[in-house]
Design a protein around this motif. Structure first.
Motif, PDB file in Angstrom:
ATOM      1  N   SER A   1      10.269   5.954   9.934  1.00  0.00           N
ATOM      2  CA  SER A   1       9.265   4.938   9.580  1.00  0.00           C
ATOM      3  C   SER A   1       8.732   5.265   8.194  1.00  0.00           C
ATOM      4  O   SER A   1       8.312   6.394   7.928  1.00  0.00           O
ATOM      5  CB  SER A   1       8.127   4.909  10.604  1.00  0.00           C
ATOM      6  OG  SER A   1       7.388   6.104  10.567  1.00  0.00           O
ATOM      7  N   LEU A   2       8.794   4.314   7.318  1.00  0.00           N
ATOM      8  CA  LEU A   2       8.368   4.495   5.932  1.00  0.00           C
ATOM      9  C   LEU A   2       6.862   4.269   5.838  1.00  0.00           C
ATOM     10  O   LEU A   2       6.366   3.210   6.215  1.00  0.00           O
ATOM     11  CB  LEU A   2       9.118   3.514   5.034  1.00  0.00           C
ATOM     12  CG  LEU A   2       9.134   3.801   3.548  1.00  0.00           C
ATOM     13  CD1 LEU A   2       9.731   5.161   3.259  1.00  0.00           C
ATOM     14  CD2 LEU A   2       9.919   2.723   2.835  1.00  0.00           C
ATOM     15  N   GLU A   3       6.145   5.288   5.364  1.00  0.00           N
ATOM     16  CA  GLU A   3       4.690   5.218   5.279  1.00  0.00           C
ATOM     17  C   GLU A   3       4.241   5.505   3.852  1.00  0.00           C
ATOM     18  O   GLU A   3       4.615   6.526   3.274  1.00  0.00           O
ATOM     19  CB  GLU A   3       4.056   6.240   6.224  1.00  0.00           C
ATOM     20  CG  GLU A   3       4.446   6.057   7.675  1.00  0.00           C
ATOM     21  CD  GLU A   3       4.102   7.254   8.524  1.00  0.00           C
ATOM     22  OE1 GLU A   3       3.434   8.184   8.019  1.00  0.00           O
ATOM     23  OE2 GLU A   3       4.509   7.275   9.692  1.00  0.00           O
ATOM     24  N   ALA A   4       3.424   4.623   3.304  1.00  0.00           N
ATOM     25  CA  ALA A   4       2.858   4.851   1.970  1.00  0.00           C
ATOM     26  C   ALA A   4       1.760   5.900   2.088  1.00  0.00           C
ATOM     27  O   ALA A   4       0.969   5.879   3.028  1.00  0.00           O
ATOM     28  CB  ALA A   4       2.305   3.554   1.397  1.00  0.00           C
ATOM     29  N   ALA A   5       1.730   6.822   1.143  1.00  0.00           N
ATOM     30  CA  ALA A   5       0.703   7.864   1.133  1.00  0.00           C
ATOM     31  C   ALA A   5      -0.516   7.363   0.370  1.00  0.00           C
ATOM     32  O   ALA A   5      -0.404   6.514  -0.513  1.00  0.00           O
ATOM     33  CB  ALA A   5       1.247   9.126   0.470  1.00  0.00           C
ATOM     34  N   ALA A   6      -1.665   7.903   0.717  1.00  0.00           N
ATOM     35  CA  ALA A   6      -2.884   7.574  -0.023  1.00  0.00           C
ATOM     36  C   ALA A   6      -2.704   8.045  -1.457  1.00  0.00           C
ATOM     37  O   ALA A   6      -2.226   9.145  -1.706  1.00  0.00           O
ATOM     38  CB  ALA A   6      -4.077   8.265   0.616  1.00  0.00           C
ATOM     39  N   GLU A   7      -3.075   7.202  -2.403  1.00  0.00           N
ATOM     40  CA  GLU A   7      -2.882   7.521  -3.812  1.00  0.00           C
ATOM     41  C   GLU A   7      -4.228   7.707  -4.496  1.00  0.00           C
ATOM     42  O   GLU A   7      -5.204   7.049  -4.158  1.00  0.00           O
ATOM     43  CB  GLU A   7      -2.117   6.388  -4.503  1.00  0.00           C
ATOM     44  CG  GLU A   7      -0.741   6.168  -3.904  1.00  0.00           C
ATOM     45  CD  GLU A   7      -0.015   4.996  -4.528  1.00  0.00           C
ATOM     46  OE1 GLU A   7      -0.179   4.758  -5.727  1.00  0.00           O
ATOM     47  OE2 GLU A   7       0.727   4.330  -3.806  1.00  0.00           O
ATOM     48  N   ASN A   8      -4.237   8.629  -5.475  1.00  0.00           N
ATOM     49  CA  ASN A   8      -5.459   8.790  -6.259  1.00  0.00           C
ATOM     50  C   ASN A   8      -5.395   7.863  -7.477  1.00  0.00           C
ATOM     51  O   ASN A   8      -4.368   7.230  -7.742  1.00  0.00           O
ATOM     52  CB  ASN A   8      -5.684  10.257  -6.649  1.00  0.00           C
ATOM     53  CG  ASN A   8      -4.598  10.796  -7.556  1.00  0.00           C
ATOM     54  OD1 ASN A   8      -4.127  10.109  -8.449  1.00  0.00           O
ATOM     55  ND2 ASN A   8      -4.184  12.029  -7.326  1.00  0.00           N
ATOM     56  N   LEU A   9      -6.453   7.772  -8.223  1.00  0.00           N
ATOM     57  CA  LEU A   9      -6.525   6.847  -9.352  1.00  0.00           C
ATOM     58  C   LEU A   9      -5.433   7.120 -10.385  1.00  0.00           C
ATOM     59  O   LEU A   9      -4.824   6.195 -10.921  1.00  0.00           O
ATOM     60  CB  LEU A   9      -7.917   6.911 -10.000  1.00  0.00           C
ATOM     61  CG  LEU A   9      -8.145   5.970 -11.179  1.00  0.00           C
ATOM     62  CD1 LEU A   9      -7.938   4.521 -10.755  1.00  0.00           C
ATOM     63  CD2 LEU A   9      -9.536   6.163 -11.751  1.00  0.00           C
TER      64      LEU A   9
END
Length: 129
Positions: free
Chosen positions: A35-43
């Motif tokens: 399952s492809l999951e986007a990671a939380a991104e910083n600014l």
């Protein structure tokens, strides 16, 4: 991390110093996680255009092993895209525990260079890939 504990591996992008055009890591046909999951991104990642996703690799501290991730049959169009990206010098950028992954490149008579990411491939002396 404790021995045997999983280390978080993420994929960032494909970059080339020749073209300066970034692509998503999964823009090429290759192994993907279940399952492809986007990671939380910083600014900073957002401003650089990075799209960070989970990787298809599972790494555990001090547990060396080698195995095939998957087997892919590429159609002619996918194969040509891989060849083009290799000829353009694209490197895959990964993150291990949110730190960039790099490769060492030896140099004659000098300290080795540490380059971010890894080359997708290389051409043989006759130009074949």
């Amino acid at each position: 991390y404790l021995e045997g504990e999983e280390l978080p591996m993420r994929v960032a992008k494909l970059m080339s110093t020749r073209t300066l055009v970034p692509f998503s890591y999964y823009s090429l046909a290759q192994c993907t996680p279940r399952s492809l999951e986007a990671a939380a991104e910083n600014l900073g990642e957002v401003l650089h255009g990075d799209r960070i996703f989970n990787a298809p690799f599972e790494l555990r501290l001090r547990r060396p092993r080698a195995l095939a991730l998957c087997r892919l049959l590429l159609d002619p169009q996918e194969r040509e895209l891989w060849v083009a990206r290799i000829r353009e010098g694209y490197r895959a950028h990964l993150l291990l525990d949110n730190l960039p992954v790099g490769t060492r490149r030896p140099r004659d008579g000098a300290a080795p260079l540490l380059e971010r990411g890894y080359l997708l491939g290389a051409a043989a002396p006759d130009g074949a890939i």
